[in-house]
Design an enzyme around this catalytic site. Sequence first.
Site, mmCIF file in Angstrom:
data_model
loop_
_atom_site.group_PDB
_atom_site.id
_atom_site.type_symbol
_atom_site.label_atom_id
_atom_site.label_comp_id
_atom_site.label_asym_id
_atom_site.label_seq_id
_atom_site.Cartn_x
_atom_site.Cartn_y
_atom_site.Cartn_z
ATOM 1 N N CYS A 112 -2.326 14.473 -33.462
ATOM 2 C CA CYS A 112 -1.827 14.953 -34.731
ATOM 3 C C CYS A 112 -2.428 16.331 -34.957
ATOM 4 C CB CYS A 112 -2.266 14.013 -35.834
ATOM 5 S SG CYS A 112 -1.901 12.295 -35.426
ATOM 6 N N ARG A 163 2.141 19.384 -32.485
ATOM 7 C CA ARG A 163 1.272 18.268 -32.103
ATOM 8 C C ARG A 163 1.798 16.919 -32.573
ATOM 9 N NH1 ARG A 163 -3.818 20.350 -30.738
ATOM 10 N NH2 ARG A 163 -4.722 18.294 -31.009
ATOM 11 N N TRP A 189 1.590 12.149 -35.366
ATOM 12 C CA TRP A 189 2.318 11.539 -34.264
ATOM 13 C C TRP A 189 1.790 10.114 -34.193
ATOM 14 C CZ3 TRP A 189 1.259 9.265 -29.496
ATOM 15 C CH2 TRP A 189 2.363 9.123 -28.633
ATOM 16 N N ASN A 210 -7.154 12.490 -36.167
ATOM 17 C CA ASN A 210 -6.373 12.655 -34.942
ATOM 18 C C ASN A 210 -7.105 11.870 -33.859
ATOM 19 O OD1 ASN A 210 -4.995 13.635 -32.682
ATOM 20 N ND2 ASN A 210 -6.111 15.560 -32.642
ATOM 21 N N GLY A 211 -6.422 10.955 -33.202
ATOM 22 C CA GLY A 211 -7.081 10.184 -32.151
ATOM 23 C C GLY A 211 -6.799 8.704 -32.311
ATOM 24 N N GLU A 236 12.468 15.940 -12.583
ATOM 25 C CA GLU A 236 12.376 16.816 -13.751
ATOM 26 C C GLU A 236 13.709 16.833 -14.519
ATOM 27 O OE1 GLU A 236 10.134 17.955 -15.389
ATOM 28 O OE2 GLU A 236 10.914 19.630 -16.519
ATOM 29 N N LYS A 242 14.167 15.602 -18.400
ATOM 30 C CA LYS A 242 14.744 16.459 -19.452
ATOM 31 C C LYS A 242 15.895 15.743 -20.153
ATOM 32 C CE LYS A 242 12.237 18.886 -19.837
ATOM 33 N NZ LYS A 242 11.108 19.200 -18.977
ATOM 34 N N GLU A 295 14.529 13.078 -22.482
ATOM 35 C CA GLU A 295 13.833 13.649 -23.638
ATOM 36 C C GLU A 295 14.776 14.234 -24.673
ATOM 37 O OE1 GLU A 295 9.897 15.996 -22.804
ATOM 38 O OE2 GLU A 295 11.383 16.480 -21.299
ATOM 39 N N HIS A 307 17.951 1.408 -1.221
ATOM 40 C CA HIS A 307 17.004 0.287 -1.278
ATOM 41 C C HIS A 307 16.963 -0.351 -2.659
ATOM 42 C CE1 HIS A 307 15.691 1.141 2.767
ATOM 43 N NE2 HIS A 307 15.563 2.420 2.435
ATOM 44 N N LYS A 343 4.387 18.156 -28.639
ATOM 45 C CA LYS A 343 4.200 19.193 -27.616
ATOM 46 C C LYS A 343 2.860 19.058 -26.885
ATOM 47 C CE LYS A 343 5.574 22.860 -25.442
ATOM 48 N NZ LYS A 343 6.490 22.516 -24.342
HETATM 49 C C1 F6R Z 1 8.287 17.312 -20.708
HETATM 50 C C2 F6R Z 1 7.034 17.553 -21.359
HETATM 51 C C3 F6R Z 1 5.887 16.640 -21.064
HETATM 52 C C4 F6R Z 1 4.674 17.493 -20.683
HETATM 53 C C5 F6R Z 1 3.427 16.608 -20.524
HETATM 54 C C6 F6R Z 1 2.217 17.409 -20.075
HETATM 55 O O1 F6R Z 1 9.260 18.207 -21.145
HETATM 56 O O2 F6R Z 1 6.908 18.472 -22.091
HETATM 57 O O3 F6R Z 1 6.193 15.735 -20.056
HETATM 58 O O4 F6R Z 1 4.966 18.175 -19.511
HETATM 59 O O5 F6R Z 1 3.138 15.988 -21.728
HETATM 60 O O6 F6R Z 1 1.912 18.407 -20.994
HETATM 61 P P1 F6R Z 1 1.003 19.632 -20.606
HETATM 62 O O7 F6R Z 1 1.709 20.410 -19.575
HETATM 63 O O8 F6R Z 1 0.811 20.392 -21.893
HETATM 64 O O9 F6R Z 1 -0.283 19.071 -20.076
#
Ligand code: F6R
Length: 607
Positions: A2, A27, A73, A99-100, A480, A484, A487, A503, A602
Site C-alpha cells: 500500500c 502501489r 492493495w 503497509n505489509g 509475456e 499481458k 492482466e 503433451h 505497480k
Molecule cells: C506485469 C507486471 C508484473 C511485474 C512484477 C515484478 O506486467 O508488471 O508481473 O513485472 O510484479 O515487478 P518489478 O519488475 O517491479 O520487480
Amino acid sequence: MCGIVAYIGPNDALPRLMDGLRRLEYRGYDSTGICLNTPEGLWVRKDIVRVDTLDQTLTDAPRANVGIAHTRWATHGGVTQANAHPHLDGPNRIAIVHNGIIENMAALKAHLIAEGVEFRSETDSEIIAHLIQQAYQGDPEAAFFVAIRQLRGTFGIAACFLDHPDVIIAARNGSPLVIGLGNGETILASDPQAIVSWTRRVVYLNDREVAIMTVDGARVRTLAGRAVDRADELLESDYSVAERGDEPHFMLKEIKEQSETVQRCLTGRIQVDEGNAKLGGLNMGPRELVAIRRVVNLGCGTSYHAGMVGAMAIEALARVPARAEIASEFRYRNPIVLPDALFFAVSQSGETIDTLGAVQEVKVKGGEVMGVVNVVGSTIARTCGQGVYVHSGPEVAVASTKAFTSQVTALLVFTLMLARTSNLSLEQGQRVARALLDAPARIAQYLANPGPIEQAAQAVVGARYVLFLGRGFSFPVALEGALKLKEIAYIPCEAYPAGEMKHGPIAMLEPGSPVVFVAPRDSQREKAISNMKEVQARGARVIAIHSEGDDEIASMAWLSIPVPQTEDWLSPLITVLPLQLLAYRAGVMLKRDIDKPRNLAKAVTVE
Ligand code: F6R
C-alpha cells in the site's frame, strides 16, 4: 503493498497528503483513506474509491496540521470501506495506516477479543491501533514500542494520536518508508516520489527501526530501543511525474516509447570497434568476467520473463550456464549459491519484496548479486549496491512494457561483455554490437507499421481460451504475451513451449480457438511450422508473429503479423511488441481499466 503518507508541520496537511497519495497510487488502488488530527477529534474519511475521487469528497474536511493517509492493495480482508485505512482504536484517539502483512494476526486478534476489544474491520492492520491503545498510559512513544514489538511479519506503519498532535510515530520492517525533512515540517512516505514536491532532504528508515517525527525532524531508534544517528541525504534523481500527452493511456504511450527507451539503455554502453560493451555500474573487468561460471537471473512476472531471455542469450552467445528463477520460489528453497556464480536481481520498481528477499538470501550465502533495475535509488538497487540501471524512465501503467524491453537490452549488453571474454572473436563481437545498436531502429520500424492488431484483438476478445506458443527465444515472449492479455483484458490464456503443447494443452483447442504463435525466422522455425500444423489440424486459428518476407508462415496463418527480421537472441525485443499491442487493444475493446487493471499494483511489496 500500500502507499503511506504522513505530515506534521505548520501548513495545511490535506493537500500534502493527497498529492503524496496520488504519486503512490501505483502501489495499490483498492481504496483510499485519510485521517486529520484536529482538536475536535480524529477526522477520518475513507472509501473504496481512487485518490482523485476521494479528494473530490473532501470539501468539508477540517483544516489540520497533522495527518496520515493511505492507498490500499487488499491482503487481509476484502475491498470494503470498513477495511480501508486508516484504522482507529476503540476510543477513536489513535489512528494508524499500515503497509505489509502481520503474520501473527490470529493469535494477537484472539487475545484482543478476549480482552473485550471490538473489531470494525477484517484487516490484520486494525490490530496495531488496538495494541497501541492497550499499552497507552499517556506516552505515545512507549505505547508504540510495546505494540510494535509484538508484531511478526512485514510492516510500514504511521500512527497519530489525538492527545499528542505534536508527534507522528512510524516503524518499518520490510515495507519501505522515507522521511522528508522540510523547513519546520516533516513528511513520511512509502517512496521519495511522494515527498520531492516539498523537500529533497530525506532520511531512509531501515528495517526494525522506529521514527518519532515532529515539526523539527525525526528521531530514529531501533526496535530494541537504541538511538540511531542517521545522516540525511539529498535526493538527486529526477522524480518528475510522467505525462500521458495525447495518448489515451499510459500503456500505449509506453509501448510507443520503446525505440527511444531501448536506445537510452544502450547509449554509451556499446563499443563497436572493440566488439564489446561496458556497464560501469558492475565494476567488472575481463578478469572478473572470465571468473563467472554461471549466471542466475532472479525476478517476478515480466521481469522474470526478461531474465529468461537474458539467460538464454548468455548461454547462446557466451556459452556460460545461465538460468532464470522466480524470486519468490528461490528465496525459500535454500538455494545453492556458489562463489563463482553471478546473480542478477531484475526489477522495474526495485521494490518487489520477493526479489528483495532473493537478493538477501544470495547475500546471506556470500554470493555476488547485482541489480538490473529501473527506479533509481530503489530498495533493490540500494541493497545490491552494484548493477545496471535500465533507464526506461517512469513506467506508469501497471502492466510492464517498456521496462521489459529495457531489461532484456541491459542483459544483452552484459551478455556481449561476458561473451567477448570467452566465446566471441572480435568480428563476432562487432556483429553482436552492431545488431544491438540496430535494435531501436527495428523497434521503430515495427511500431510504424504494426499490422492487423485490431483483427487479432477481435479474435481473442470473444475467445474462451487463448494459447500462446513459441520455441527457444520465443517461449519467454509467449509467456509475456499471455501475462499481458490476462492482466489487461482478463482473458483466460496460457503460454507453452510449442513442442510441449502436444503433451496436454492441445486438448484445450477446439475449432476456432485463437492460438498466438511467435515464430520468427530463427533456428527453431522448421519445428515451429510443424507445431503450427498440429494446431491447424484441430481447427484452431493461428495468429502468427513471423519475420517479414516469410511467405510460408504468412500463407499458413489465419492471421499474419509480420515483424522485422533480427538475430535469434535479439528477436524478443521485436516479437513482444505485437503481443503488447494485442493485449492493449483487447483491453480497450472490453473497456478494461487499462492503466490500473483490477487487483493489481505497480510495486508488489508484500509476499
Ligand atoms: C506485469 C507486471 C508484473 C511485474 C512484477 C515484478 O506486467 O508488471 O508481473 O513485472 O510484479 O515487478 P518489478 O519488475 O517491479 O520487480
